[in-house]
Design a protein around this motif. Sequence first.
Motif, short mmCIF file in Angstrom:
data_model
loop_
_atom_site.label_atom_id
_atom_site.label_comp_id
_atom_site.label_asym_id
_atom_site.label_seq_id
_atom_site.Cartn_x
_atom_site.Cartn_y
_atom_site.Cartn_z
N GLN A 49 0.83 -1.21 0.00
CA GLN A 49 0.00 0.00 0.00
C GLN A 49 0.87 1.25 0.00
OE1 GLN A 49 -2.80 0.07 3.23
NE2 GLN A 49 -3.95 1.81 2.42
N GLN A 50 1.98 1.20 0.69
CA GLN A 50 2.90 2.34 0.72
C GLN A 50 3.41 2.67 -0.68
OE1 GLN A 50 6.11 2.95 3.80
NE2 GLN A 50 7.39 2.21 2.14
N VAL A 51 3.75 1.64 -1.46
CA VAL A 51 4.23 1.89 -2.82
C VAL A 51 3.15 2.56 -3.66
CG1 VAL A 51 5.16 0.85 -4.92
CG2 VAL A 51 5.86 -0.04 -2.69
N LEU A 52 1.90 2.11 -3.50
CA LEU A 52 0.80 2.75 -4.22
C LEU A 52 0.70 4.23 -3.86
CD1 LEU A 52 -2.23 0.27 -4.11
CD2 LEU A 52 -0.67 0.71 -6.00
N MET A 53 0.84 4.54 -2.57
CA MET A 53 0.74 5.94 -2.13
C MET A 53 1.90 6.77 -2.68
SD MET A 53 -2.06 6.10 -0.42
CE MET A 53 -2.60 4.97 -1.71
N ILE A 54 3.08 6.18 -2.73
CA ILE A 54 4.23 6.91 -3.28
C ILE A 54 4.05 7.13 -4.78
CG2 ILE A 54 6.72 6.71 -3.76
CD1 ILE A 54 6.89 5.29 -0.96
N GLU A 55 3.51 6.14 -5.47
CA GLU A 55 3.23 6.32 -6.89
C GLU A 55 2.21 7.45 -7.10
OE1 GLU A 55 4.03 1.82 -8.64
OE2 GLU A 55 2.00 2.38 -8.00
N ASN A 56 1.21 7.51 -6.21
CA ASN A 56 0.22 8.59 -6.31
C ASN A 56 0.85 9.96 -6.02
OD1 ASN A 56 -1.67 6.65 -6.86
ND2 ASN A 56 -2.72 6.75 -4.89
N MET A 57 1.78 9.99 -5.09
CA MET A 57 2.49 11.23 -4.78
C MET A 57 3.34 11.68 -5.97
SD MET A 57 5.74 12.49 -3.84
CE MET A 57 6.67 11.21 -3.01
N VAL A 58 4.02 10.75 -6.62
CA VAL A 58 4.84 11.06 -7.79
C VAL A 58 3.96 11.62 -8.90
CG1 VAL A 58 6.17 9.99 -9.66
CG2 VAL A 58 6.69 9.43 -7.28
N ALA A 59 2.77 11.03 -9.08
CA ALA A 59 1.83 11.53 -10.10
C ALA A 59 1.31 12.91 -9.71
CB ALA A 59 0.68 10.55 -10.27
N TYR A 60 1.04 13.12 -8.43
CA TYR A 60 0.51 14.40 -7.93
C TYR A 60 1.45 15.55 -8.26
CZ TYR A 60 -1.39 17.73 -4.48
OH TYR A 60 -1.93 18.83 -3.85
N PHE A 61 2.76 15.32 -8.06
CA PHE A 61 3.75 16.37 -8.32
C PHE A 61 4.39 16.26 -9.72
CE2 PHE A 61 3.84 16.28 -3.60
CZ PHE A 61 3.60 17.62 -3.35
N ASP A 62 4.00 15.22 -10.46
CA ASP A 62 4.57 14.97 -11.78
C ASP A 62 6.10 14.91 -11.71
OD1 ASP A 62 4.53 14.46 -14.49
OD2 ASP A 62 4.53 16.57 -15.07
N LEU A 63 6.60 14.06 -10.82
CA LEU A 63 8.05 13.96 -10.59
C LEU A 63 8.69 13.04 -11.64
CD1 LEU A 63 8.08 13.51 -6.70
CD2 LEU A 63 8.36 15.62 -8.01
N PRO A 64 9.90 13.37 -12.08
CA PRO A 64 10.59 12.57 -13.10
C PRO A 64 11.37 11.41 -12.49
CG PRO A 64 11.88 14.51 -12.64
CD PRO A 64 10.66 14.60 -11.76
N VAL A 65 10.70 10.57 -11.72
CA VAL A 65 11.38 9.44 -11.10
C VAL A 65 10.56 8.18 -11.34
CG1 VAL A 65 10.30 9.99 -8.87
CG2 VAL A 65 12.28 8.48 -8.93
N LYS A 66 11.24 7.10 -11.70
CA LYS A 66 10.59 5.82 -11.95
C LYS A 66 10.57 5.01 -10.65
CE LYS A 66 11.09 1.51 -14.55
NZ LYS A 66 11.99 0.73 -15.44
N ILE A 67 9.39 4.56 -10.24
CA ILE A 67 9.25 3.75 -9.03
C ILE A 67 9.37 2.27 -9.42
CG2 ILE A 67 7.78 3.14 -7.08
CD1 ILE A 67 8.80 6.04 -7.07
N VAL A 68 10.29 1.56 -8.77
CA VAL A 68 10.50 0.14 -9.04
C VAL A 68 10.15 -0.64 -7.78
CG1 VAL A 68 12.15 -1.62 -9.77
CG2 VAL A 68 12.38 0.73 -10.62
N THR A 69 9.25 -1.60 -7.93
CA THR A 69 8.84 -2.44 -6.79
C THR A 69 9.52 -3.79 -6.90
OG1 THR A 69 6.67 -1.37 -6.85
CG2 THR A 69 6.88 -3.34 -5.50
#
Length: 286
Positions: free
Chosen positions: A152-172
């Motif tokens: 669930q934490q990874v999902l929330m971090i992915e949502n945060m990255v989308a919220y700020f449109d950050l140029p970072v790839k999340i790898v699980t």
Amino acid sequence: MEVINTIAALKSLLGPIKLAGQKIALVPTMGALHKGHVSLIEAARSEADIVVCSIFVNPTQFTDPKDLERYPRPLEHDMAMLSASGCNVVFMPSVKEMYPVPEHWHIDLGPAEFLLEGEFRKGHYQGVTQIVKKLFDAVGPDLAFFGQKDYQQVLMIENMVAYFDLPVKIVTCPIIREEDGLAMSSRNIHLNPEDRKHAVVLCQSLEYIKGYFEKAENQYSKDKLHLLEEAAKRMIQQTPGVALDYFVIADGKTLMPPTADHGSGLVVLVAAKVGETRLIDNMILS
């Protein structure tokens, strides 16, 4: 391996690396490292030129002050593990460095913030995304690696990255388990021998569900899912010293109950208190 304690020093070190076009990976941790963390660093090394691992016990994500106080901090052990795993840079800031002034943080993480862990640990994911955003700002990584155990934490971090449109790839990366199936966790150190034996029921309950799905080739009905959940809950509730918080089969993206259209896949998640230690685990079903 370089150890850095300030954001300014970290930016000074990483600046030329960025200019040279090298890829930087970040592995955020709170220390108390185990083989699961090492697997993240190894995955990061395979995809990036420089691996930065942060160690920071973030106070804003703890909803219980006693939990923060009890969190293990075996620094010498952590440094030895990081050095052996091939980490290039350790970022180990103080609380004052990361939170120099009082600040208010609240962003829209979507409805899933308030489910499961969000219900039992209100405000937890605001604190998590707050510190991860700070780490991303400090490091400027191309990739960031997280463990599936905190699904669930990874999902929330992915949502945060989308919220700020950050140029970072999340790898699980997959969960690393002990030989008996228990998910590796920094909290396992608090389990006494009896609790440690009982804690395996969490993994066993997940395997029970996964086994059904493999036999049924991912075909299911809502009624069948309910019966499976109830059977798995009974397995856990009948185990001495284990108090169940939740056990759910959910949509892999929304964490809501599955619908007929489950293109985003299904995941089964569990949380329980084993003795005095709260543990979480999950398995991806489809």
